[in-house]
Design a protein around this motif. Sequence first.
Motif, short mmCIF file in Angstrom:
data_model
loop_
_atom_site.label_atom_id
_atom_site.label_comp_id
_atom_site.label_asym_id
_atom_site.label_seq_id
_atom_site.Cartn_x
_atom_site.Cartn_y
_atom_site.Cartn_z
N VAL A 1 0.84 -1.21 0.00
CA VAL A 1 0.00 0.00 0.00
C VAL A 1 0.87 1.25 0.00
O VAL A 1 0.61 2.23 -0.71
CB VAL A 1 -0.94 0.02 1.21
N ASP B 1 0.87 3.97 -2.82
CA ASP B 1 0.67 5.36 -2.44
C ASP B 1 1.75 6.24 -3.06
O ASP B 1 1.48 7.27 -3.65
CB ASP B 1 0.71 5.45 -0.91
N LEU C 1 1.42 6.39 -6.97
CA LEU C 1 0.24 7.14 -7.42
C LEU C 1 0.34 8.62 -7.06
O LEU C 1 -0.09 9.48 -7.82
CB LEU C 1 -1.03 6.50 -6.85
N ARG C 2 0.93 8.93 -5.89
CA ARG C 2 1.16 10.34 -5.56
C ARG C 2 2.07 10.97 -6.60
O ARG C 2 1.86 12.11 -7.04
CB ARG C 2 1.85 10.46 -4.20
N LEU D 1 2.41 10.11 -9.65
CA LEU D 1 1.62 10.30 -10.86
C LEU D 1 0.75 11.55 -10.72
O LEU D 1 0.69 12.38 -11.64
CB LEU D 1 0.75 9.06 -11.10
N GLY D 2 0.10 11.69 -9.56
CA GLY D 2 -0.75 12.86 -9.32
C GLY D 2 0.03 14.16 -9.45
O GLY D 2 -0.41 15.10 -10.12
N VAL D 3 1.20 14.20 -8.83
CA VAL D 3 2.00 15.43 -8.87
C VAL D 3 2.47 15.70 -10.30
O VAL D 3 2.39 16.83 -10.79
CB VAL D 3 3.19 15.36 -7.89
N LYS E 1 1.12 14.84 -13.07
CA LYS E 1 -0.01 15.26 -13.92
C LYS E 1 -0.44 16.69 -13.63
O LYS E 1 -0.86 17.40 -14.52
CB LYS E 1 -1.21 14.34 -13.67
N TYR E 2 -0.36 17.10 -12.35
CA TYR E 2 -0.98 18.36 -11.96
C TYR E 2 -0.02 19.52 -11.73
O TYR E 2 -0.44 20.67 -11.76
CB TYR E 2 -1.83 18.15 -10.70
N ALA E 3 1.27 19.24 -11.48
CA ALA E 3 2.19 20.34 -11.16
C ALA E 3 2.28 21.34 -12.30
O ALA E 3 2.13 20.99 -13.48
CB ALA E 3 3.58 19.78 -10.84
N ARG E 4 2.50 22.59 -11.94
CA ARG E 4 2.68 23.64 -12.93
C ARG E 4 4.14 24.07 -13.04
O ARG E 4 4.53 24.75 -13.98
CB ARG E 4 1.85 24.88 -12.53
N LEU E 5 4.90 23.71 -12.03
CA LEU E 5 6.33 24.03 -11.98
C LEU E 5 7.02 22.78 -11.44
O LEU E 5 6.59 22.26 -10.41
CB LEU E 5 6.58 25.15 -10.97
N ILE E 6 8.07 22.34 -12.11
CA ILE E 6 8.78 21.19 -11.53
C ILE E 6 10.24 21.21 -11.92
O ILE E 6 10.58 21.41 -13.09
CB ILE E 6 8.06 19.86 -11.89
N GLU F 1 13.36 16.73 -8.85
CA GLU F 1 12.09 16.17 -8.41
C GLU F 1 11.43 15.38 -9.54
O GLU F 1 10.93 14.28 -9.33
CB GLU F 1 11.14 17.28 -7.93
N ASP G 1 0.63 26.16 -8.97
CA ASP G 1 1.39 24.92 -8.82
C ASP G 1 1.03 24.24 -7.50
O ASP G 1 0.76 23.05 -7.46
CB ASP G 1 2.89 25.25 -8.87
N ARG H 1 -0.94 20.76 -7.38
CA ARG H 1 -0.23 19.61 -6.80
C ARG H 1 -1.06 19.00 -5.68
O ARG H 1 -1.14 17.78 -5.54
CB ARG H 1 1.11 20.04 -6.20
N GLY I 1 -3.69 17.00 -7.16
CA GLY I 1 -3.13 15.75 -7.69
C GLY I 1 -2.88 14.73 -6.58
O GLY I 1 -3.26 13.56 -6.71
N TYR J 1 -4.86 11.13 -5.96
CA TYR J 1 -4.13 9.90 -6.24
C TYR J 1 -3.60 9.15 -5.02
O TYR J 1 -3.31 7.96 -5.13
CB TYR J 1 -2.97 10.18 -7.21
N ARG K 1 -2.97 6.97 -1.78
CA ARG K 1 -3.62 5.78 -1.24
C ARG K 1 -3.62 5.77 0.28
O ARG K 1 -4.31 4.99 0.92
CB ARG K 1 -2.90 4.51 -1.74
#
Lengths: 350, 350
Positions: free
Chosen positions: A255, A259, A262-263, A265-267, A269-274, A278, B259, B263, B266, B270, B272
């Motif tokens: 798990v 976690d 998937l986190r 993946l979430g970041v 997909k959604y981050a605007r600055l990276i 990282e 951002d 984030r 996200g 995502y 878990r």
Amino acid sequence: MRQINSEFGPHGDIVISSRVRIARNLESFVFPHLLSDKDAQAVSTQIKKVLEKENSGYQNRFQSIRMKETDEVDRQVFVEDHRISPALASNVDKGELLIDEQSGCSLMIHEEDHIRIQCLLKGLRPKNAFEEANALDDWMGKHLPFAYDKRIGFLTACPTNAGTGLRVSAMLHLPALTMMGHPDGLIRAAGQLGFVVRGVFGEGTAYLGNLYQISNQITLGVKEQEIIGNLEDITEQVILKERNARNHLLEDRKVELEDRVLRSLGVLKYARLIGRKEAMQLISDLILGSSLDIISDYSLSCLHGLMEQIQPANLQKKSGIKLTETERDQKRAELISAALEQGGNNHVYE
Amino acid sequence: MRQINSEFGPHGDIVISSRVRIARNLESFVFPHLLSDKDAQAVSTQIKKVLEKENSGYQNRFQSIRMKETDEVDRQVFVEDHRISPALASNVDKGELLIDEQSGCSLMIHEEDHIRIQCLLKGLRPKNAFEEANALDDWMGKHLPFAYDKRIGFLTACPTNAGTGLRVSAMLHLPALTMMGHPDGLIRAAGQLGFVVRGVFGEGTAYLGNLYQISNQITLGVKEQEIIGNLEDITEQVILKERNARNHLLEDRKVELEDRVLRSLGVLKYARLIGRKEAMQLISDLILGSSLDIISDYSLSCLHGLMEQIQPANLQKKSGIKLTETERDQKRAELISAALEQGGNNHVYE
């Protein structure tokens, strides 16, 4: 665990690539750092002439890229893509790359030595890479007077390369071993066998994206086959350790692992600055998650490709204009998010 | 900035709720901590009799919940939802809650005092909350002999509540001020006016979810209207500061803010496994992002509701079985991800 497509070569889910590099010099010229422009040109001409000989098998295969005809960003892109070394990129005046996209072979002219034959193949294939590079070396050695000493072997600008002039390496992705804190043991063990473990993006980048490069340190007094056999042995042991670590994570910390993947993946997909560091870590998580079937929407080639595309010069090249660091972080986030959107659409039922 | 639905009350995007609490005791009985079971029962009976009088206007409005008829999880849910105080929850034998879901009013019987009249309203409405509570107090005072001293005012178990017996508070969501590191100034300024700033989830939880509670410390020697006016003044100043901070972030650090909000979205979608503290922080980011139109898929009520639903006892209650901490973190992640999925579907075109 998912079957790895042969496109990625043996153990392609862990071994990104195998590389062989052979250093050679022409005996009638001084080493590159002392070479006149005129002589540098002469060396380059001789090399290309030999490759283009009618019965060489190399005719019309190599494309020539002179460093002085490229701009700074192009050269950095070549470095990031592991096509040339930083040393060649900085020898703007004389440096030249002869590249054969098909075979994975290339020649750097006037890096530290007159000739550096390289072969880079996907997966764990140091033998194949050596065969390719060796054939090229044999052909050139027949027609060019290589600097050679009976006692030492091939002579090189830096004595650490003398003898075989051979450096073999494997680039490995070791997220599970890293997560469990084991790479120190790996580094020590490799050292005892005369191999060295480094990050892949040069000094100061540590093990960005959990990518490790294992390569031989000793070139003198050992047979080529022995060096390659040793690299293969060490790498196979490391692969086994990484697989065990992955299974361990999957069994004991499922798990937690889900976690994490998937986190990431979430970041992504959604981050605007990276930032680079990282992003490399999070993509590394996706590769791990993908190999353990935690996620199934993205192909290995998409994810390995992303690791290259998000490097600074690659982003710079793609955007066409000079970027500040924040703009680069923004472009990086856009690129990743778009790639994952696309990857997700293409591979939903994979 | 989005228009806040009147459902949330004035400044409902910043002020979650306003609360008034009035402490009263019956003069013919000792304070609750020394009260016999029989007398405790007598007090409860007298109170309910007064509320149910024909012309009271409170007939059939209050539902009685005796602490001893609830289980530990139920009581903790009441505490998390701010319906009862931890002190009432721990007075299992005698504690009782009379609750009127419609008006937002409730009475805690045998908390620290015999009676604690409460009124909780959404948004910045301490005056309305006071009117409701005060009307209830007036009616009860007419029919019950409250412990009262001409010089001091109303007498309470703890002298810090004596006089008016009044505590007014506002619960504020201050993500931008927190992000800019300004709440220290707020805490000092409130202190100088006799108010105190606390987190909302009890000791040791700091300002979980960037939620702050401002309440009066002084109950003696001040008029009720003055206390309420002061709370309103202070809160309005804080609201102004928070709005300025939000605008500042939007103007000067827009991409950084986007951002952060995205984030958080996200990760919440995502993850878990997610702990209370992190979840509160990330939901706080979504509320901020929502109020600044960075995201538009989620309603304030969905997000405020989530902050309650992810509290430990709420999760425990919902699952029906005893959860370990890891299981709770897992349930929390599931609940959030499902709520955001649903919220996203319902509010896409908002």
